[in-house]
Enzyme design. Structure first.
Site, PDB file in Angstrom:
ATOM      1  N   HIS A  51       0.839  -1.208   0.000  1.00 34.93           N
ATOM      2  CA  HIS A  51       0.000   0.000   0.000  1.00 34.93           C
ATOM      3  C   HIS A  51       0.872   1.256   0.000  1.00 34.93           C
ATOM      4  CE1 HIS A  51      -3.675   2.325   1.167  1.00 34.93           C
ATOM      5  NE2 HIS A  51      -2.741   3.152   1.606  1.00 34.93           N
ATOM      6  N   GLU A  52       1.779   1.315   0.957  1.00 30.69           N
ATOM      7  CA  GLU A  52       2.618   2.520   1.071  1.00 30.69           C
ATOM      8  C   GLU A  52       3.590   2.611  -0.107  1.00 30.69           C
ATOM      9  OE1 GLU A  52       1.497   4.543   3.055  1.00 30.69           O
ATOM     10  OE2 GLU A  52       0.394   3.251   4.427  1.00 30.69           O
TER      11      GLU A  52
ATOM     12  N   HIS B  22       1.846   4.377  -2.852  1.00 35.17           N
ATOM     13  CA  HIS B  22       1.926   5.842  -2.693  1.00 35.17           C
ATOM     14  C   HIS B  22       3.312   6.316  -3.124  1.00 35.17           C
ATOM     15  CE1 HIS B  22      -1.882   6.616  -0.783  1.00 35.17           C
ATOM     16  NE2 HIS B  22      -1.633   5.884   0.288  1.00 35.17           N
TER      17      HIS B  22
ATOM     18  N   HIS C  18       3.658   6.493  -6.796  1.00 33.70           N
ATOM     19  CA  HIS C  18       2.893   7.629  -7.321  1.00 33.70           C
ATOM     20  C   HIS C  18       3.768   8.887  -7.338  1.00 33.70           C
ATOM     21  CE1 HIS C  18      -1.410   9.597  -7.184  1.00 33.70           C
ATOM     22  NE2 HIS C  18      -0.888   9.631  -8.388  1.00 33.70           N
TER      23      HIS C  18
HETATM   24 ZN   LIG Z   1      -3.015   5.181   1.675  1.00 32.62          ZN
END
Ligand SMILES: [Zn+2]
Length: 231
Positions: free
Chosen positions: A17-18, A21, A24
């Site tokens: 998940h991280e 990010h 991104h």
């Molecule tokens: Zn998040």
């Protein structure tokens, strides 16, 4: 020498998940910082992260990384199957307790001043047909997301909205028959991971997916509908 440090499946999900990010930001191809990387609308910011979590349960990924600590044997198929089934545990309950919160959040922020919060909660839950014996995940008087700052006020829905996007988005790889399909990955990179806030989010999603998002993949992922059943 202590015992080796291991990652639980929760840890792996959080890491992916991280990392989503992180990608991104790292993959951003944007001139102005204000529009770059994760500086996108809250409706869109969890797509790159939640989408990335999907690869955690791909057998190909698990076989490579989920190795037995003593024997170095890859994870057996039967255990992978059980992990995938366990993901759907209790999803009916979780969907109802979350959705009740998201709907009451919206309703409350449209209600104006002078609301009796206890009565409001009671009336609205009755109107929604909340099943007896279930309560909201966050009862209104302690709903910190809404009241500790303005960031999630009238915005608690974004978690599940992001899940609509990530489930539907990951289906692009499922439809291509390859979790690493290069053409789908290239579109994902171009329109989502590298574009920051330079594209209008709906247009970016459409360019990646070829259409608007649909809710069925989310419902299927949660085990709430069967494959091929209309949402
Ligand atoms: Zn998040």
């Amino acid at each position: 020498k202590g015992a080796p440090t291991m990652l639980s499946l929760d840890d792996v999900n959080t890491m992916l998940h991280e990392f989503g990010h992180g990608l991104h930001g790292l993959l951003a191809q944007v001139t102005y910082e204000r529009l770059s990387g994760t500086r996108v609308l809250r409706d869109f910011v969890e797509l790159p992260s939640q989408l990335f979590e999907h690869w955690a349960l791909e057998p190909e990924v698990l076989k490579k990384h989920a190795l037995h600590v003593d024997t170095n044997e890859p994870i057996p198929d039967a255990l992978i199957e059980r992990l995938q089934q366990a993901r759907r545990f209790n999803q009916g309950f979780e969907t109802v307790e979350y959705t009740a919160c998201a709907l009451l959040d919206m309703k409350l922020h449209a209600a104006g001043d002078g609301v009796d919060i206890t009565q409001f909660e009671k009336d609205e839950l009755a109107r929604l047909g909340m099943p007896a014996g279930m309560v909201m995940r966050h009862r209104l008087p302690h709903f910190g997301h809404l009241f500790s700052s303005s960031s999630y006020a009238a915005g608690y829905y974004v978690y599940m909205w992001a899940e609509v996007l990530d489930a539907d988005g990951y289906d692009a790889f499922v439809e291509a028959g390859n979790p690493f399909d290069p053409a789908v990955a290239a579109r994902l990179l171009k329109y989502v991971y590298s574009s920051g806030n330079t594209l209008e989010p709906r247009a970016a999603y459409r360019a990646f997916r070829g259409r608007d998002p649909e809710v069925a993949p989310l419902l299927m992922k949660r085990g709430l509908i069967k494959e091929g059943q209309p949402a």
